[in-house]
Design an enzyme around this catalytic site. Sequence first.
Site, PDB file in Angstrom:
ATOM      1  N   HIS A 285      12.055  -2.879   2.174  1.00 18.05           N
ATOM      2  CA  HIS A 285      12.150  -3.333   0.780  1.00 18.05           C
ATOM      3  C   HIS A 285      10.841  -2.902   0.094  1.00 18.05           C
ATOM      4  O   HIS A 285      10.551  -1.716   0.001  1.00 18.05           O
ATOM      5  CB  HIS A 285      12.403  -4.848   0.798  1.00 18.05           C
ATOM      6  CG  HIS A 285      12.779  -5.460  -0.513  1.00 18.05           C
ATOM      7  ND1 HIS A 285      13.081  -4.745  -1.637  1.00 18.05           N
ATOM      8  CD2 HIS A 285      12.898  -6.775  -0.884  1.00 18.05           C
ATOM      9  CE1 HIS A 285      13.379  -5.569  -2.632  1.00 18.05           C
ATOM     10  NE2 HIS A 285      13.262  -6.812  -2.198  1.00 18.05           N
ATOM     11  N   HIS A 324      19.099   4.255  -0.773  1.00 19.72           N
ATOM     12  CA  HIS A 324      19.166   2.968  -1.456  1.00 19.72           C
ATOM     13  C   HIS A 324      20.549   2.386  -1.252  1.00 19.72           C
ATOM     14  O   HIS A 324      21.528   3.124  -1.234  1.00 19.72           O
ATOM     15  CB  HIS A 324      18.896   3.153  -2.967  1.00 19.72           C
ATOM     16  CG  HIS A 324      18.482   1.892  -3.641  1.00 19.72           C
ATOM     17  ND1 HIS A 324      19.393   0.966  -4.071  1.00 19.72           N
ATOM     18  CD2 HIS A 324      17.252   1.398  -3.922  1.00 19.72           C
ATOM     19  CE1 HIS A 324      18.731  -0.046  -4.605  1.00 19.72           C
ATOM     20  NE2 HIS A 324      17.432   0.179  -4.518  1.00 19.72           N
ATOM     21  N   ASP A 380      10.117   3.964  -4.432  1.00 18.36           N
ATOM     22  CA  ASP A 380       8.913   3.919  -3.595  1.00 18.36           C
ATOM     23  C   ASP A 380       8.393   5.289  -3.176  1.00 18.36           C
ATOM     24  O   ASP A 380       7.339   5.391  -2.564  1.00 18.36           O
ATOM     25  CB  ASP A 380       9.197   3.104  -2.332  1.00 18.36           C
ATOM     26  CG  ASP A 380       9.384   1.644  -2.669  1.00 18.36           C
ATOM     27  OD1 ASP A 380       8.578   1.141  -3.450  1.00 18.36           O
ATOM     28  OD2 ASP A 380      10.335   1.034  -2.161  1.00 18.36           O
TER      29      ASP A 380
HETATM   30  N1  ACO Z   1      16.214   8.515   6.042  1.00 21.13           N
HETATM   31  C1  ACO Z   1      17.155   9.019   6.870  1.00 21.13           C
HETATM   32  N2  ACO Z   1      18.405   8.573   6.957  1.00 21.13           N
HETATM   33  C2  ACO Z   1      18.729   7.538   6.168  1.00 21.13           C
HETATM   34  C3  ACO Z   1      17.792   6.948   5.285  1.00 21.13           C
HETATM   35  C4  ACO Z   1      16.502   7.486   5.229  1.00 21.13           C
HETATM   36  N3  ACO Z   1      15.595   6.988   4.409  1.00 21.13           N
HETATM   37  N4  ACO Z   1      18.401   5.935   4.620  1.00 21.13           N
HETATM   38  C5  ACO Z   1      19.653   5.882   5.082  1.00 21.13           C
HETATM   39  N5  ACO Z   1      19.852   6.859   6.024  1.00 21.13           N
HETATM   40  C6  ACO Z   1      21.109   7.153   6.705  1.00 21.13           C
HETATM   41  C7  ACO Z   1      21.392   6.150   7.817  1.00 21.13           C
HETATM   42  O1  ACO Z   1      20.860   6.553   9.039  1.00 21.13           O
HETATM   43  C8  ACO Z   1      22.906   6.116   7.815  1.00 21.13           C
HETATM   44  O2  ACO Z   1      23.348   7.265   8.470  1.00 21.13           O
HETATM   45  P1  ACO Z   1      24.693   7.195   9.400  1.00 21.13           P
HETATM   46  O3  ACO Z   1      25.805   6.907   8.450  1.00 21.13           O
HETATM   47  O4  ACO Z   1      24.773   8.527  10.061  1.00 21.13           O
HETATM   48  O5  ACO Z   1      24.468   6.063  10.365  1.00 21.13           O
HETATM   49  C9  ACO Z   1      23.265   6.276   6.334  1.00 21.13           C
HETATM   50  O6  ACO Z   1      22.164   7.016   5.775  1.00 21.13           O
HETATM   51  C10 ACO Z   1      23.430   4.962   5.609  1.00 21.13           C
HETATM   52  O7  ACO Z   1      22.241   4.182   5.805  1.00 21.13           O
HETATM   53  P2  ACO Z   1      22.204   2.606   5.845  1.00 21.13           P
HETATM   54  O8  ACO Z   1      20.998   2.179   6.587  1.00 21.13           O
HETATM   55  O9  ACO Z   1      23.537   2.073   6.311  1.00 21.13           O
HETATM   56  O10 ACO Z   1      22.084   2.282   4.298  1.00 21.13           O
HETATM   57  P3  ACO Z   1      21.664   0.894   3.703  1.00 21.13           P
HETATM   58  O11 ACO Z   1      22.291   0.811   2.376  1.00 21.13           O
HETATM   59  O12 ACO Z   1      21.906  -0.224   4.649  1.00 21.13           O
HETATM   60  O13 ACO Z   1      20.073   1.031   3.590  1.00 21.13           O
HETATM   61  C11 ACO Z   1      17.911   1.437   2.816  1.00 21.13           C
HETATM   62  C12 ACO Z   1      19.387   1.248   2.452  1.00 21.13           C
HETATM   63  C13 ACO Z   1      17.429   0.240   3.644  1.00 21.13           C
HETATM   64  C14 ACO Z   1      17.085   1.500   1.549  1.00 21.13           C
HETATM   65  C15 ACO Z   1      17.782   2.747   3.640  1.00 21.13           C
HETATM   66  O14 ACO Z   1      18.194   3.839   2.853  1.00 21.13           O
HETATM   67  C16 ACO Z   1      16.356   2.969   4.153  1.00 21.13           C
HETATM   68  O15 ACO Z   1      16.005   2.448   5.222  1.00 21.13           O
HETATM   69  N6  ACO Z   1      15.489   3.738   3.392  1.00 21.13           N
HETATM   70  C17 ACO Z   1      14.123   3.926   3.768  1.00 21.13           C
HETATM   71  C18 ACO Z   1      13.309   2.698   3.372  1.00 21.13           C
HETATM   72  C19 ACO Z   1      13.107   2.636   1.873  1.00 21.13           C
HETATM   73  O16 ACO Z   1      12.766   3.607   1.230  1.00 21.13           O
HETATM   74  N7  ACO Z   1      13.291   1.424   1.335  1.00 21.13           N
HETATM   75  C20 ACO Z   1      13.077   1.154  -0.082  1.00 21.13           C
HETATM   76  C21 ACO Z   1      14.357   0.828  -0.756  1.00 21.13           C
HETATM   77  S1  ACO Z   1      14.079   0.606  -2.475  1.00 21.13           S
HETATM   78  C22 ACO Z   1      13.456  -0.932  -2.601  1.00 21.13           C
HETATM   79  O17 ACO Z   1      13.655  -1.827  -1.831  1.00 21.13           O
HETATM   80  C23 ACO Z   1      12.585  -1.130  -3.687  1.00 21.13           C
END
Ligand code: ACO
Length: 446
Positions: A285, A324, A380
């Site tokens: 987050h 996201h 971010d």
């Molecule tokens: N890098 C690589 N792969 C990713 C990333 C990433 N940053 N984010 C998602 N994926 C992939 C996952 O591995 C998954 O792949 P799969 O379908 O082959 O298993 C798919 O994309 C979906 O990802 P989820 O984790 O199910 O998506 P979710 O909606 O639950 O997560 C989140 C969203 C937590 C923001 C995620 O994208 C992430 O971890 N990003 C990196 C951390 C980040 O930047 N957080 C800030 C968010 S903005 C905020 O809070 C202000």
Amino acid sequence: MDSAIPMTQPKTTDSSSARRDTLTITDNRTAKTYEVPITNDTIRANDLRKIRVDESDFGMMSYDPAFNNTASCISRITYIDGDKGILRYRGYPIEELAEKSTYLETAYLLVHCELPTESQLKEWQHHVTHHTFIHESIKKFLDGFHYDAHPMGMLISTIAALSTFYPDAKHIFDPESRKKQIYRLIGKMPTIAAFSYRHTLGMPYVYPDNDLSYPGNFLNMLFRTSETRYRPNPTLEKALDVLFILHADHEQNCSANTIRGVGSSHVDPFCASAAATAALYGPLHGGANEEALRMLMEIGSVQKVPEFIKRVKAGETRLMGFGHRIYKNYDPRARIIKRIAYEVFDLMGKNPLLEIALECERIALEDEYFVKRKLYPNVDFYTGLIYQSMGFPMTMFPVLFAIPRMSGWVAQWEEMLLDAEQKIARPRQIYLGHDTRSYVPMEQRS
Ligand code: ACO
């Protein structure tokens, strides 16, 4: 409202019949059909409870870990269309607010639903500004933190501790009390954040200067040394103000859901805000900006970006600052932030990590792995580069997110409290553990 109506006859599809805003569900276990009202493209989960196999059956629930497709409230604060990349506070596009508003005016908008008149804004600024000072005892317990304590830990604890200084805050259904706590929370966030930062440096605390703007005063409390009067650089002051606007609210994210959930127990807003701040601290987050910068430093050079992307695609690590839950398009805040980054770099010199970030973005926007999953830079991805260029250490990045988010949190908290449909938040579970079994004495356990 339980409004699912069991129907005696299975519904036949009749294309000539008038459109009804209902959903017809047939339970194939019993061959019974139910008609459930649809409002705002949504059915009420409680309506599913009428769907039962027999009288002893608890009734049907929906299973939605992490609330992927469950609306937990009706809100009128922030609107996001993740597919189109739209973000609006109270109907106003984020791009217009970033260009024309100030953080304090935007905070007023979030809390009071409308943009203020000139006199309302003056009064609001006066009250927030006159609640920037913190009790002298708070300095004493800040002193108790270890020199390398993370400022987010100090911030979370101090916000919670404010509840002991303001016992009147527990009168959450008194509008005057709520107003006062909101002034206190928005007013004191920069002071606690700056004091936490100065503590880690072993520098004396700088008291608020109420003649400065909200971001200007924050810069004063952070960076003032021996000068008699601190004058913030206008470019940095403006950049920080815009960053504060962009971070002010983001509808039902993890920390907004936390303040609503914790606040639903009717605890005072200081404890509820401390919980929301803790939720924001997590690397998925608000902690992602710190992690994104650490990642860029770890990559180290533009040449090493392809190798890093390979590791991301192999599932070994994540591209922090990308992806996201809601945005499946370019995060509109990231677009504005990219522009601010260049303004700050013009003044402070280009951040050497920028080239690495741009290369990550370039590759990711073309690569099938990211394109297929609709992973775009989020808020971010570039903020860390700006904060670093402005002189902030990485541990302060999530703090810089938490300060402005307070206005969104208190708006969400108040909306939840005044919503007659809300009760203490209490999800259901699907229990798949053991059925009853008898206690096994120690000597009989294998
Ligand atoms: N890098 C690589 N792969 C990713 C990333 C990433 N940053 N984010 C998602 N994926 C992939 C996952 O591995 C998954 O792949 P799969 O379908 O082959 O298993 C798919 O994309 C979906 O990802 P989820 O984790 O199910 O998506 P979710 O909606 O639950 O997560 C989140 C969203 C937590 C923001 C995620 O994208 C992430 O971890 N990003 C990196 C951390 C980040 O930047 N957080 C800030 C968010 S903005 C905020 O809070 C202000």
